[in-house]
Motif scaffolding. Structure first.
Motif, mmCIF file in Angstrom:
data_model
loop_
_atom_site.group_PDB
_atom_site.id
_atom_site.type_symbol
_atom_site.label_atom_id
_atom_site.label_comp_id
_atom_site.label_asym_id
_atom_site.label_seq_id
_atom_site.Cartn_x
_atom_site.Cartn_y
_atom_site.Cartn_z
ATOM 1 N N TRP A 183 26.444 -3.257 -23.682
ATOM 2 C CA TRP A 183 25.101 -3.723 -24.021
ATOM 3 C C TRP A 183 24.383 -2.799 -25.005
ATOM 4 C CZ3 TRP A 183 21.253 -0.314 -23.061
ATOM 5 C CH2 TRP A 183 21.523 0.728 -22.158
ATOM 6 N N TRP A 184 24.779 -1.504 -25.016
ATOM 7 C CA TRP A 184 24.115 -0.540 -25.901
ATOM 8 C C TRP A 184 24.332 -0.839 -27.381
ATOM 9 C CZ3 TRP A 184 27.445 0.671 -21.923
ATOM 10 C CH2 TRP A 184 28.797 0.749 -22.269
ATOM 11 N N ALA B 57 24.999 9.149 -22.854
ATOM 12 C CA ALA B 57 24.194 9.047 -21.637
ATOM 13 C C ALA B 57 24.007 7.599 -21.199
ATOM 14 C CB ALA B 57 22.830 9.707 -21.852
ATOM 15 N N LEU B 58 24.099 6.621 -22.147
ATOM 16 C CA LEU B 58 23.889 5.217 -21.798
ATOM 17 C C LEU B 58 25.112 4.590 -21.161
ATOM 18 C CD1 LEU B 58 21.951 3.973 -24.973
ATOM 19 C CD2 LEU B 58 21.022 4.755 -22.786
ATOM 20 N N SER C 21 23.941 -2.052 -17.283
ATOM 21 C CA SER C 21 23.165 -3.015 -18.060
ATOM 22 C C SER C 21 21.911 -2.342 -18.604
ATOM 23 C CB SER C 21 22.773 -4.215 -17.187
ATOM 24 O OG SER C 21 21.882 -3.797 -16.174
ATOM 25 N N LYS C 22 21.260 -3.083 -19.517
ATOM 26 C CA LYS C 22 20.018 -2.572 -20.080
ATOM 27 C C LYS C 22 18.951 -2.476 -18.993
ATOM 28 C CE LYS C 22 18.964 -4.160 -24.104
ATOM 29 N NZ LYS C 22 18.482 -5.013 -25.231
ATOM 30 N N ASP C 23 18.939 -3.428 -18.062
ATOM 31 C CA ASP C 23 17.953 -3.394 -16.977
ATOM 32 C C ASP C 23 18.100 -2.115 -16.145
ATOM 33 O OD1 ASP C 23 17.058 -5.802 -17.830
ATOM 34 O OD2 ASP C 23 18.093 -6.980 -16.281
ATOM 35 N N LEU D 156 14.814 4.943 -16.480
ATOM 36 C CA LEU D 156 13.807 5.577 -17.327
ATOM 37 C C LEU D 156 12.444 5.581 -16.642
ATOM 38 C CD1 LEU D 156 12.835 6.757 -20.022
ATOM 39 C CD2 LEU D 156 12.561 4.407 -20.861
ATOM 40 N N VAL D 157 12.081 4.455 -16.036
ATOM 41 C CA VAL D 157 10.788 4.368 -15.347
ATOM 42 C C VAL D 157 10.738 5.367 -14.198
ATOM 43 C CG1 VAL D 157 9.320 2.878 -13.944
ATOM 44 C CG2 VAL D 157 10.400 1.967 -16.019
#
Length: 279
Positions: A10-11, A39-40, A45-47, A53-54
């Motif tokens: 997805w990245w 790191a990704l 997934s992006k979610d 991050l949050v």
């Protein structure tokens, strides 16, 4: 067909111009496209990445449980006291409360030294547990060291005494007594104390030397009440005194001066002598 997440993850949907810093194995930091940042790769997934991050943002600025900031050199006394309190340090050195330790008979703790130990521990910021542990380790070790030193001295004293007995046989006791009397004549109880404190009194060579001096030191005419004159009189000085009219001229003879010459002979040549035969 199974998706190749390394190439088609997805990245790869992220804009090419988005970049992020990446530190290489050599420690150098460079900017790389975000879609290539390793790191990704750990997020499926992006979610998932957004949730992480949050969560990380919520932790920014929060102090973890048990976190205490170490005050720097410029910190105020209040901040330093708060830090010490958080560590459980006492406000004063005497509040550490040292453990009671059993000491062998004849040993006791030096109160002054104990106070210095607590003062230094307090200045270094040691916790009570650290202070108690060091104290419980150090004190028995100190006792062991003192005992080892005492035993070593006893062993050396025994060897020196055996050496004396080998030299003097049945006269050993008389030699020891003669040496003691000679030391008393030379310097009194103070000299005896110094010889004992330094261990010189245990050395066979010192005892033998003092015992050989004893017959001279203990003669009635040769005691160190005239030590000042003994240090200045010489054979040349004695010759000069004997040429003085106060000594050799019957008309000018001075009894006090004659006595001074006699004492000079007694100092330089203890024992029987005849004036004029040794100088």
């Amino acid at each position: 067909m199974k998706e190749n997440r390394t190439e088609q993850g997805w990245w790869n949907t992220l804009p090419q111009d988005w970049t992020a810093p990446l530190r290489g194995k050599d420690g150098t930091e460079i900017e790389v496209p975000l879609r290539e940042h390793p790191a990704l790769r750990k997020y499926a997934s992006k979610d998932e990445a957004v949730k992480a991050l949050v969560h990380a943002q919520r932790l920014v600025g929060r102090k973890p449980d048990g976190y205490v900031r170490v005050p720097g050199p410029e910190a105020e006394p209040e901040e330093r006291n708060a830090f010490r309190s958080a560590l459980g340090l006492p406000k004063r050195p005497e509040e550490y409360g040292l453990p009671e330790l059993d000491l062998p008979e004849g040993f006791e703790v030096d109160g002054k030294l104990q106070g210095e130990f607590l003062q230094v521990a307090h200045e270094l910021g040691l916790t009570p547990e650290q202070v108690h542990g060091l104290y419980a380790w150090f004190l028995p070790r100190n006792v062991e060291t003192v005992r080892a030193m005492e035993q070593d001295r006893e062993d050396r004293r025994g060897k020196e005494l055996e050496s004396l007995r080998g030299l003097h046989r049945g006269d050993t006791r008389a030699v020891l007594e003669a040496a003691r009397r000679a030391a008393l004549t030379l310097g009194g109880e103070e000299l005896l104390a110094v010889l004992d404190e330094t261990g010189a009194a245990d050395r066979a060579v010192v005892v033998s030397a003092l015992s050989r001096l004893a017959p001279v030191l203990l003669e009635g005419r040769f005691r160190f009440r005239d030590a000042g004159a003994a240090r200045t009189i010489t054979p040349e000085k004695l010759k000069e005194m004997m040429r003085d009219p106060r000594y050799h001229d019957p008309l000018q003879r001075d009894p006090a001066f004659v006595d001074k010459v006699a004492k000079g002979f007694a100092t330089l040549y203890p024992g029987k002598y005849e004036p004029g035969t040794r100088v």
